[in-house]
Design a protein around this motif. Sequence first.
Motif, PDB file in Angstrom:
ATOM      1  N   MET A  38     -18.293 -24.096  11.314  1.00  0.00           N
ATOM      2  CA  MET A  38     -19.427 -24.643  10.538  1.00  0.00           C
ATOM      3  C   MET A  38     -20.103 -23.474   9.559  1.00  0.00           C
ATOM      4  O   MET A  38     -20.480 -24.012   8.588  1.00  0.00           O
ATOM      5  CB  MET A  38     -20.488 -25.327  11.361  1.00  0.00           C
ATOM      6  CG  MET A  38     -19.683 -26.525  12.064  1.00  0.00           C
ATOM      7  SD  MET A  38     -18.576 -27.584  11.120  1.00  0.00           S
ATOM      8  CE  MET A  38     -20.284 -28.210  10.089  1.00  0.00           C
ATOM      9  N   GLU A  39     -20.325 -22.268  10.034  1.00  0.00           N
ATOM     10  CA  GLU A  39     -21.216 -21.445   9.202  1.00  0.00           C
ATOM     11  C   GLU A  39     -20.348 -20.828   8.024  1.00  0.00           C
ATOM     12  O   GLU A  39     -20.832 -21.048   7.006  1.00  0.00           O
ATOM     13  CB  GLU A  39     -21.344 -20.368  10.086  1.00  0.00           C
ATOM     14  CG  GLU A  39     -22.212 -19.030   9.232  1.00  0.00           C
ATOM     15  CD  GLU A  39     -22.657 -17.850  10.357  1.00  0.00           C
ATOM     16  OE1 GLU A  39     -22.823 -16.884   9.767  1.00  0.00           O
ATOM     17  OE2 GLU A  39     -22.573 -18.071  11.205  1.00  0.00           O
ATOM     18  N   TYR A  40     -19.025 -20.716   8.320  1.00  0.00           N
ATOM     19  CA  TYR A  40     -18.055 -20.393   7.388  1.00  0.00           C
ATOM     20  C   TYR A  40     -18.098 -21.587   6.135  1.00  0.00           C
ATOM     21  O   TYR A  40     -18.187 -21.324   4.896  1.00  0.00           O
ATOM     22  CB  TYR A  40     -16.874 -20.461   7.826  1.00  0.00           C
ATOM     23  CG  TYR A  40     -15.768 -20.126   6.734  1.00  0.00           C
ATOM     24  CD1 TYR A  40     -15.430 -18.914   6.083  1.00  0.00           C
ATOM     25  CD2 TYR A  40     -14.860 -21.228   6.301  1.00  0.00           C
ATOM     26  CE1 TYR A  40     -14.583 -18.905   5.093  1.00  0.00           C
ATOM     27  CE2 TYR A  40     -13.612 -20.807   5.600  1.00  0.00           C
ATOM     28  CZ  TYR A  40     -13.822 -19.663   4.781  1.00  0.00           C
ATOM     29  OH  TYR A  40     -12.753 -19.544   3.684  1.00  0.00           O
ATOM     30  N   LEU A  41     -17.979 -22.838   6.662  1.00  0.00           N
ATOM     31  CA  LEU A  41     -17.984 -23.976   5.767  1.00  0.00           C
ATOM     32  C   LEU A  41     -19.360 -24.097   4.925  1.00  0.00           C
ATOM     33  O   LEU A  41     -19.186 -24.382   3.630  1.00  0.00           O
ATOM     34  CB  LEU A  41     -17.469 -25.196   6.313  1.00  0.00           C
ATOM     35  CG  LEU A  41     -15.995 -25.162   7.027  1.00  0.00           C
ATOM     36  CD1 LEU A  41     -15.912 -26.554   7.768  1.00  0.00           C
ATOM     37  CD2 LEU A  41     -14.956 -25.096   5.876  1.00  0.00           C
ATOM     38  N   ASP A  42     -20.459 -23.893   5.579  1.00  0.00           N
ATOM     39  CA  ASP A  42     -21.670 -24.099   4.985  1.00  0.00           C
ATOM     40  C   ASP A  42     -21.980 -23.152   3.940  1.00  0.00           C
ATOM     41  O   ASP A  42     -22.549 -23.326   3.011  1.00  0.00           O
ATOM     42  CB  ASP A  42     -22.665 -23.823   6.046  1.00  0.00           C
ATOM     43  CG  ASP A  42     -23.037 -25.085   6.715  1.00  0.00           C
ATOM     44  OD1 ASP A  42     -22.210 -26.055   6.518  1.00  0.00           O
ATOM     45  OD2 ASP A  42     -23.675 -24.914   7.937  1.00  0.00           O
ATOM     46  N   VAL A  43     -21.194 -21.787   4.094  1.00  0.00           N
ATOM     47  CA  VAL A  43     -21.631 -20.896   2.907  1.00  0.00           C
ATOM     48  C   VAL A  43     -20.720 -20.831   1.961  1.00  0.00           C
ATOM     49  O   VAL A  43     -20.707 -20.017   0.730  1.00  0.00           O
ATOM     50  CB  VAL A  43     -21.651 -19.400   3.612  1.00  0.00           C
ATOM     51  CG1 VAL A  43     -22.952 -19.362   4.326  1.00  0.00           C
ATOM     52  CG2 VAL A  43     -20.447 -18.807   3.894  1.00  0.00           C
ATOM     53  N   GLY A  44     -19.258 -21.775   1.965  1.00  0.00           N
ATOM     54  CA  GLY A  44     -18.511 -21.811   1.063  1.00  0.00           C
ATOM     55  C   GLY A  44     -18.964 -22.485  -0.203  1.00  0.00           C
ATOM     56  O   GLY A  44     -19.976 -23.121  -0.391  1.00  0.00           O
ATOM     57  N   HIS A  45     -18.037 -22.513  -1.212  1.00  0.00           N
ATOM     58  CA  HIS A  45     -18.217 -23.160  -2.522  1.00  0.00           C
ATOM     59  C   HIS A  45     -17.647 -24.387  -2.645  1.00  0.00           C
ATOM     60  O   HIS A  45     -16.500 -24.686  -2.005  1.00  0.00           O
ATOM     61  CB  HIS A  45     -17.497 -22.211  -3.505  1.00  0.00           C
ATOM     62  CG  HIS A  45     -18.421 -21.102  -4.007  1.00  0.00           C
ATOM     63  ND1 HIS A  45     -19.560 -20.884  -4.785  1.00  0.00           N
ATOM     64  CD2 HIS A  45     -17.829 -19.889  -3.687  1.00  0.00           C
ATOM     65  CE1 HIS A  45     -19.759 -19.711  -4.663  1.00  0.00           C
ATOM     66  NE2 HIS A  45     -18.703 -18.844  -4.195  1.00  0.00           N
ATOM     67  N   HIS A  46     -18.239 -25.506  -3.008  1.00  0.00           N
ATOM     68  CA  HIS A  46     -17.896 -26.886  -3.176  1.00  0.00           C
ATOM     69  C   HIS A  46     -16.876 -27.001  -4.255  1.00  0.00           C
ATOM     70  O   HIS A  46     -17.250 -26.874  -5.414  1.00  0.00           O
ATOM     71  CB  HIS A  46     -18.929 -27.644  -3.214  1.00  0.00           C
ATOM     72  CG  HIS A  46     -18.643 -29.316  -3.134  1.00  0.00           C
ATOM     73  ND1 HIS A  46     -18.440 -29.982  -1.995  1.00  0.00           N
ATOM     74  CD2 HIS A  46     -18.100 -29.943  -4.433  1.00  0.00           C
ATOM     75  CE1 HIS A  46     -18.116 -31.117  -2.397  1.00  0.00           C
ATOM     76  NE2 HIS A  46     -17.786 -31.405  -3.730  1.00  0.00           N
TER      77      HIS A  46
END
Length: 54
Positions: A38-46
């Motif tokens: 979840m941390e990885y996905l939260d800091v990713g680009h949309h």
Amino acid sequence: MLRLLGFFDDFGYPAELAVGWLRDHVQSAVEPDEAEIMEYLDVGHHVTYFMGRS
């Protein structure tokens, strides 16, 4: 084997596309590394892509 993603009976897709009910695909237990994922996905680009005519 590739499986369809997001085509559930709940949303009215035809039987040949639907992969069952969304509730049937929910896990009862979390993955041990869920917080890191979840941390990885939260800091990713949309990234959004819309199919259409050119």
